[in-house]
Motif scaffolding. Sequence first.
Motif, PDB file in Angstrom:
ATOM      1  N   ALA A   1       1.236  -1.088  -0.462  1.00 39.26           N
ATOM      2  CA  ALA A   1      -0.151  -0.049  -0.123  1.00 39.26           C
ATOM      3  C   ALA A   1       0.896   1.423  -0.110  1.00 39.26           C
ATOM      4  O   ALA A   1       0.786   2.388  -0.681  1.00 39.26           O
ATOM      5  N   LEU A   2       2.006   1.111   0.530  1.00 41.01           N
ATOM      6  CA  LEU A   2       2.815   2.613   0.442  1.00 41.01           C
ATOM      7  C   LEU A   2       3.701   3.152  -0.435  1.00 41.01           C
ATOM      8  O   LEU A   2       4.051   3.715  -0.799  1.00 41.01           O
ATOM      9  N   ILE A   3       3.580   1.315  -1.080  1.00 44.58           N
ATOM     10  CA  ILE A   3       4.613   1.248  -2.060  1.00 44.58           C
ATOM     11  C   ILE A   3       3.439   2.318  -3.283  1.00 44.58           C
ATOM     12  O   ILE A   3       3.877   3.262  -4.657  1.00 44.58           O
ATOM     13  N   LYS A   4       2.628   2.122  -3.199  1.00 43.32           N
ATOM     14  CA  LYS A   4       1.276   2.383  -4.043  1.00 43.32           C
ATOM     15  C   LYS A   4       1.300   3.297  -3.803  1.00 43.32           C
ATOM     16  O   LYS A   4       0.853   4.723  -4.908  1.00 43.32           O
ATOM     17  N   GLU A   5       1.259   4.125  -2.326  1.00 43.30           N
ATOM     18  CA  GLU A   5       0.821   5.208  -2.532  1.00 43.30           C
ATOM     19  C   GLU A   5       1.942   6.770  -2.739  1.00 43.30           C
ATOM     20  O   GLU A   5       1.325   7.756  -3.394  1.00 43.30           O
ATOM     21  N   LYS A   6       3.483   5.920  -2.677  1.00 38.80           N
ATOM     22  CA  LYS A   6       4.298   7.113  -2.921  1.00 38.80           C
ATOM     23  C   LYS A   6       4.466   6.902  -4.958  1.00 38.80           C
ATOM     24  O   LYS A   6       5.226   7.920  -5.175  1.00 38.80           O
ATOM     25  N   GLY A   7       3.946   6.148  -5.952  1.00 35.94           N
ATOM     26  CA  GLY A   7       3.601   6.030  -6.900  1.00 35.94           C
ATOM     27  C   GLY A   7       4.789   5.898  -7.687  1.00 35.94           C
ATOM     28  O   GLY A   7       4.938   5.969  -8.452  1.00 35.94           O
ATOM     29  N   LEU A   8       5.598   4.553  -6.632  1.00 34.92           N
ATOM     30  CA  LEU A   8       6.896   4.522  -7.421  1.00 34.92           C
ATOM     31  C   LEU A   8       6.443   3.208  -8.273  1.00 34.92           C
ATOM     32  O   LEU A   8       5.320   2.489  -8.473  1.00 34.92           O
ATOM     33  N   ASP A   9       7.584   3.509  -9.460  1.00 33.03           N
ATOM     34  CA  ASP A   9       7.320   2.724 -11.185  1.00 33.03           C
ATOM     35  C   ASP A   9       7.905   1.361 -11.221  1.00 33.03           C
ATOM     36  O   ASP A   9       9.086   1.452 -10.777  1.00 33.03           O
ATOM     37  N   VAL A  10       7.952   0.621 -10.136  1.00 34.12           N
ATOM     38  CA  VAL A  10       8.340  -0.561  -9.565  1.00 34.12           C
ATOM     39  C   VAL A  10       7.841  -1.688  -9.472  1.00 34.12           C
ATOM     40  O   VAL A  10       5.772  -1.588  -8.895  1.00 34.12           O
TER      41      VAL A  10
END
Length: 209
Positions: free
Chosen positions: A162-171
């Motif tokens: 959820a945090l990775i998505k929230e930060k909008g990381l392209d990963v």
Amino acid sequence: MANYVEEIKELVIDGEDEEIVDKIKEAIDDGVSVGDIVNNGLIEAMNVIGPMMASGELFVPEVLMSAETMQVGLNYVKPLLQDGDLKSLGTIVIGTVEGDLHDIGKNLVAMMLESSGFTVINIGIDQSPQAFVDAIVENNAQIVGLSALLTTTMPAMRDTVALIKEKGLDVKVAVGGAPVNKEFADTIGADGYSEDATGAVALCKGFVG
Ligand code: B1M
């Protein structure tokens, strides 16, 4: 000339971590290129081991010995590698999620990924969602791998995604570990799941291929 590359491959498959460096030194002294040793000896061994593990012909302790032998060999040749000898397939951050101290499986996955040509940043156990995010950004990673071995730490895996998505990381996010399954991976929005190290390699190659 002795077939050093084949001998190096066999030493890795047999998990002979005390002999591998001497054999590599011998090969280099006799003119074998470091690239040949890495790609056709060390990495090729892992390509043989993966399917043997998947079919049950090799068990976890044997695979760990092979992975350790490969790692010892790789650590020895790393400073000798020239650009182009080993082209990285991409950078992967991998770790065990917060509250979870299990790392044997995660390390096995990390070693298999590294030996398959990825640059692996192994951030260890008990890693918070923010620690994953920081490592992804710092290393400009294309893939992140999350491992959880406890049902009680599966929510931490969800929080991390959820945090990775929230930060909008392209990963791309890969998840795994004994209690995790494809359905859970889909529910939390991960990009892929694999049940073992061989599957993780195939999954990550698919992400960059
Ligand atoms: Co723990 N433990 N443990 N433990 N431990 C389990 C996981 C458990 C199933 C044992 C049991 O009760 N039957 C159980 C979990 C139950 C559950 O939640 N469903 C359990 C428990 C309860 C606990 C404690 C809570 C015990 C206690 O203190 N009361 C405690 C928790 C500590 C914590 O994490 N906060 C605990 C502690 C420990 C040790 C520290 C003693 C030790 C860990 C040592 C270490 O890792 N350095 C340990 C061990 C060794 C196990 C078992 C016996 C073995 C785990 C292992 O290494 N398997 C385990 C029982 C079992 O699995 N048979 C158990 C071998 C490894 C190669 O497989 O990790 O599954 P695995 O990894 C595989 C796949 O899952 C996959 O690929 C790997 C290679 O094929 N995979 C991924 C893993 N991560 C992946 C990531 C990917 C893709 C694939 O993408 C990124």
